[in-house]
Design a protein around this motif. Structure first.
Motif, short mmCIF file in Angstrom:
data_model
loop_
_atom_site.label_atom_id
_atom_site.label_comp_id
_atom_site.label_asym_id
_atom_site.label_seq_id
_atom_site.Cartn_x
_atom_site.Cartn_y
_atom_site.Cartn_z
N ALA A 145 0.83 -1.22 0.00
CA ALA A 145 0.00 0.00 0.00
C ALA A 145 0.86 1.26 0.00
O ALA A 145 0.56 2.23 -0.71
N SER A 146 1.93 1.27 0.79
CA SER A 146 2.81 2.45 0.83
C SER A 146 3.61 2.60 -0.46
O SER A 146 3.98 3.70 -0.84
N MET A 147 3.87 1.48 -1.13
CA MET A 147 4.62 1.52 -2.39
C MET A 147 3.76 2.07 -3.52
O MET A 147 4.27 2.76 -4.40
N GLY A 148 2.47 1.79 -3.51
CA GLY A 148 1.58 2.29 -4.56
C GLY A 148 1.97 1.75 -5.94
O GLY A 148 2.67 0.77 -6.07
N LYS A 149 1.49 2.47 -6.95
CA LYS A 149 1.80 2.11 -8.34
C LYS A 149 2.74 3.17 -8.89
O LYS A 149 2.41 4.35 -8.99
N LEU A 150 3.94 2.73 -9.27
CA LEU A 150 4.99 3.61 -9.75
C LEU A 150 4.93 3.77 -11.26
O LEU A 150 4.73 2.80 -11.98
N THR A 151 5.11 5.01 -11.71
CA THR A 151 5.22 5.29 -13.14
C THR A 151 6.45 6.16 -13.37
O THR A 151 6.60 7.20 -12.72
N PHE A 152 7.33 5.71 -14.25
CA PHE A 152 8.49 6.49 -14.67
C PHE A 152 8.22 7.11 -16.03
O PHE A 152 7.58 6.49 -16.88
N VAL A 153 8.75 8.31 -16.24
CA VAL A 153 8.75 8.95 -17.56
C VAL A 153 10.19 9.42 -17.81
O VAL A 153 10.75 10.16 -17.00
N ILE A 154 10.76 8.96 -18.89
CA ILE A 154 12.12 9.37 -19.25
C ILE A 154 12.05 10.72 -19.97
O ILE A 154 11.29 10.89 -20.91
N LYS A 155 12.86 11.66 -19.51
CA LYS A 155 12.91 13.00 -20.12
C LYS A 155 14.12 13.15 -21.04
O LYS A 155 14.04 13.79 -22.08
N ASP A 156 15.26 12.55 -20.63
CA ASP A 156 16.48 12.72 -21.43
C ASP A 156 17.48 11.62 -21.07
O ASP A 156 17.54 11.18 -19.93
N MET A 157 18.24 11.20 -22.08
CA MET A 157 19.36 10.29 -21.86
C MET A 157 20.56 10.88 -22.60
O MET A 157 20.42 11.29 -23.76
N THR A 158 21.69 10.93 -21.91
CA THR A 158 22.90 11.48 -22.51
C THR A 158 24.05 10.51 -22.31
O THR A 158 24.29 10.05 -21.20
N ARG A 159 24.72 10.20 -23.40
CA ARG A 159 25.88 9.32 -23.35
C ARG A 159 27.11 10.18 -23.11
O ARG A 159 27.41 11.08 -23.90
N HIS A 160 27.83 9.91 -22.02
CA HIS A 160 29.02 10.68 -21.69
C HIS A 160 30.29 9.98 -22.14
O HIS A 160 31.32 10.63 -22.37
N SER A 161 30.22 8.66 -22.24
CA SER A 161 31.33 7.86 -22.74
C SER A 161 30.76 6.48 -23.07
O SER A 161 29.56 6.26 -22.92
#
Length: 150
Positions: free
Chosen positions: A87-103
Motif C-alpha cells: 500500500a505504501s509503495m503504490g503504483k509507480l510510473t516512470f517517464v524518461i525525459k532525457d538520456m545522454t551518453r558521456h562515454s
C-alpha cells in the motif's frame, strides 16, 4: 593521391560516428529495459528485485530529501523502511525525459516519477548515473527529488 586520403579519412570518420551512434542506441535500449523492469518490480511490491538495477557496492550514492546515502545495503534498508508494504509503495510510473551518453561506459538519465496511492499521488524528478560494469549497466548514483505539496 591527396584526394584518396581525404576520402578515406571521411569514410573512416563517418563509419566511426555511425558505429558509436548504433552502440549508443543499443545501450539506451538496454538501460530503458532495466528502468522499466524496475517499475514493474516495484509495482509487484518486490524491492529486492527493484534494487538489482543498482550497483551492489559501498560506493553507490543515493541523494534524496534526507541527504546522501552511501552504499547498496543502506539504500535497500532505507527503501524497505520507507515503503514497508504494498500500500505504501503504490503504483509507480516512470517517464524518461532525457538520456545522454558521456562515454562508452557512462550514461545519465533524467526523468520523472509518480506513485499512485490511495490517499496521495506523490511525484518528482530523478537523475540517474549509469555505468557499464563487467558488461552490465548499473545505477551508480541516483538523485531523486519530490515535488513540494502546496
Amino acid at each position: 593521391m591527396v584526394s584518396f586520403r581525404i576520402i578515406l579519412l571521411i569514410c573512416l570518420a563517418t563509419y566511426s560516428t555511425a558505429t558509436m551512434a548504433q552502440e549508443g542506441s543499443k545501450d539506451f535500449e538496454q538501460i530503458k529495459k532495466i528502468l522499466f523492469q524496475q517499475q514493474e518490480d516495484w509495482n509487484k511490491g518486490d524491492i529486492d528485485a527493484f534494487m538489482k538495477a543498482y550497483w551492489n557496492s559501498d560506493e553507490l550514492q543515493f541523494g534524496g530529501a534526507n541527504g546522501i546515502t552511501r552504499g547498496w545495503q543502506k539504500t535497500l534498508d532505507n527503501y524497505k523502511r520507507g515503503y514497508p508494504d504494498q500500500a505504501s509503495m503504490g503504483k509507480l510510473t516512470f517517464v524518461i525525459k532525457d538520456m545522454t551518453r558521456h562515454s562508452k561506459t557512462v550514461v545519465s538519465l533524467t526523468g520523472s516519477w509518480e506513485l499512485e496511492r490511495e490517499n496521495a499521488i506523490p511525484g518528482g524528478h530523478f537523475l540517474l548515473i549509469w555505468r557499464k560494469i563487467k558488461g552490465e549497466w548499473k545505477i551508480v548514483a541516483d538523485h531523486t527529488s519530490q515535488k513540494a505539496n502546496f
